[in-house]
Design a protein around this motif. Sequence first.
Motif, short mmCIF file in Angstrom:
data_model
loop_
_atom_site.label_atom_id
_atom_site.label_comp_id
_atom_site.label_asym_id
_atom_site.label_seq_id
_atom_site.Cartn_x
_atom_site.Cartn_y
_atom_site.Cartn_z
N GLN A 194 61.06 24.78 52.98
CA GLN A 194 60.19 26.00 52.69
C GLN A 194 59.95 25.91 51.31
O GLN A 194 58.56 26.53 50.91
CB GLN A 194 60.84 27.14 53.60
N LEU A 254 57.61 23.41 50.10
CA LEU A 254 56.08 23.24 50.93
C LEU A 254 55.53 24.75 49.68
O LEU A 254 54.92 24.26 49.30
CB LEU A 254 56.39 23.24 52.57
N ARG A 289 51.79 21.17 51.38
CA ARG A 289 52.07 20.57 52.72
C ARG A 289 52.00 18.66 52.36
O ARG A 289 52.83 18.46 52.82
CB ARG A 289 51.18 20.68 53.47
N ARG A 290 50.85 18.94 51.05
CA ARG A 290 50.62 17.18 51.19
C ARG A 290 51.88 16.48 51.01
O ARG A 290 51.96 15.52 50.73
CB ARG A 290 49.40 16.68 50.82
N TRP A 338 51.52 14.77 60.82
CA TRP A 338 52.45 16.47 60.81
C TRP A 338 52.23 17.29 61.08
O TRP A 338 50.59 18.31 61.05
CB TRP A 338 53.11 16.33 59.22
N ARG A 339 53.10 18.45 61.35
CA ARG A 339 53.06 19.36 61.82
C ARG A 339 54.05 20.80 61.17
O ARG A 339 55.63 20.16 61.55
CB ARG A 339 52.91 20.04 64.08
N PHE A 340 54.62 21.31 60.69
CA PHE A 340 55.07 22.64 59.86
C PHE A 340 55.47 23.43 61.08
O PHE A 340 53.78 24.71 60.48
CB PHE A 340 54.78 22.18 58.61
#
Length: 450
Positions: free
Chosen positions: A385, A388, A393-394, A417-419
């Motif tokens: 986290q 990030l 994100r990238r 992708w999903r966070f």
Amino acid sequence: MTTYTPISHLMSQGRPDVYPVCSRLDATISWLDFSTRVKALAYGLQLRAENRWLVSSPDAIEFSVQVLALWHAGKQVVIPPNMQAGTLKDLASEYDAIVSNDMATLACDSFVFTPLISQATFIDLYTSGSTGRPKRIRKTLAQFESEIDILEALWGNKLGDCAIVATVPHHHIYGFIFRVLWPLSAGRVMDNVLCTDPEMLKNRLSAFKNAAIVSSPALLSRLPELAPLVSIISGTCTIFSSGGPLSKVAALAFDQQLGYSPIEVYGSTETGGIAWRKQLIDEAWTPFAGVKLANIEGTATLASPFLADALPKVIDDAIELLSDGCFHLLGRIDRIVKIEEKRLSLPDMESLLLKHSWIKAAAAVALASRKQSVGVAIELTKEGQSILAQHGRRHVIQLLKVYLAQYFDKVLLPRYWRFVKQLPMSAQGKLTSAAVHALFSPEDNHHAVT
């Protein structure tokens, strides 16, 4: 001191009138109260013509009363997978009536409990079917008793007179056995409250001198991040976890903070219990007594005293069988997919992601678009986290793809992708493919990270 009695003989043999059976928020239910309720309802149900009865009470003790009353009235028990209107509509042809405590008859002095014939005492459970319609799994009381006998032999002395506190519902097989049948048989107090959050769990544990927790990876994996475990879990002798493998990160947190890690139980509605482990001692799973697995040309088969017959049953998971009969789980067979003609084990990808220090939980799915590709949903650790938040994100995705590229061909790397704060677990702590797929909308086709 607890006294072990098979469920088939529990009501006819009885317990002392003041023996505690269940704890509620406001009272303790004694054996006299419990057995009187079972007797009155069994007598009332015996007068009814219907044979197949749906049991749907959200209250664990009322559910227990209803199941035992139906069995002693010679009726068939039907337990739905949930109480959604659509589910009950699909099951309408599977039951004749819904049991209610209003059917009890107080003038029941003439009713006498006699031992149940375990092989002729039935219950219908339901699990997800390949057609989308719930699939019926018929069990006998004998199957449940065989499993409870082995559980008590394994852990009865360790549990002693611990109360049983649960975070899982009682109408699925794990909760039904560990939260209802086993405590009733062993004479341990069952807590009637379903603990749905850490504060509730803390409050219920504080009500008992000693307690064991019946839980799932979904809740256990989050507890260490919310507060020091010793502030939530006190006076606990054992923690059981089932519904999926517990992450090693969570197991380590429990061991470091409490001095022990949860006991994980592997099984299914169809098979009953298969094996158990304490992964910090041994990552391999140890089959329960009498359970034997074989691995023939990649197909795992199971022979078990908890099955309806002696015929080996093919299980849905791939295993690596060890020389001592223990095994490693390799993931579900139906989660081997092809991406551009290359085979990919989704469990393998998830397992490797979980070894990364940024990742707390991961789920991979094959997405059907113009070109089939892989999507991954990820829960980040505190370290992840932080990365990030600092770099975006990238940046995180690109570094994770570099990490995965050490193990997989480029065409197999995730494109979507999903966070997420939390993977979409069911009430039973299970993560379904449909729930993960729902995180990825068709519009994602235009937002792939390549």
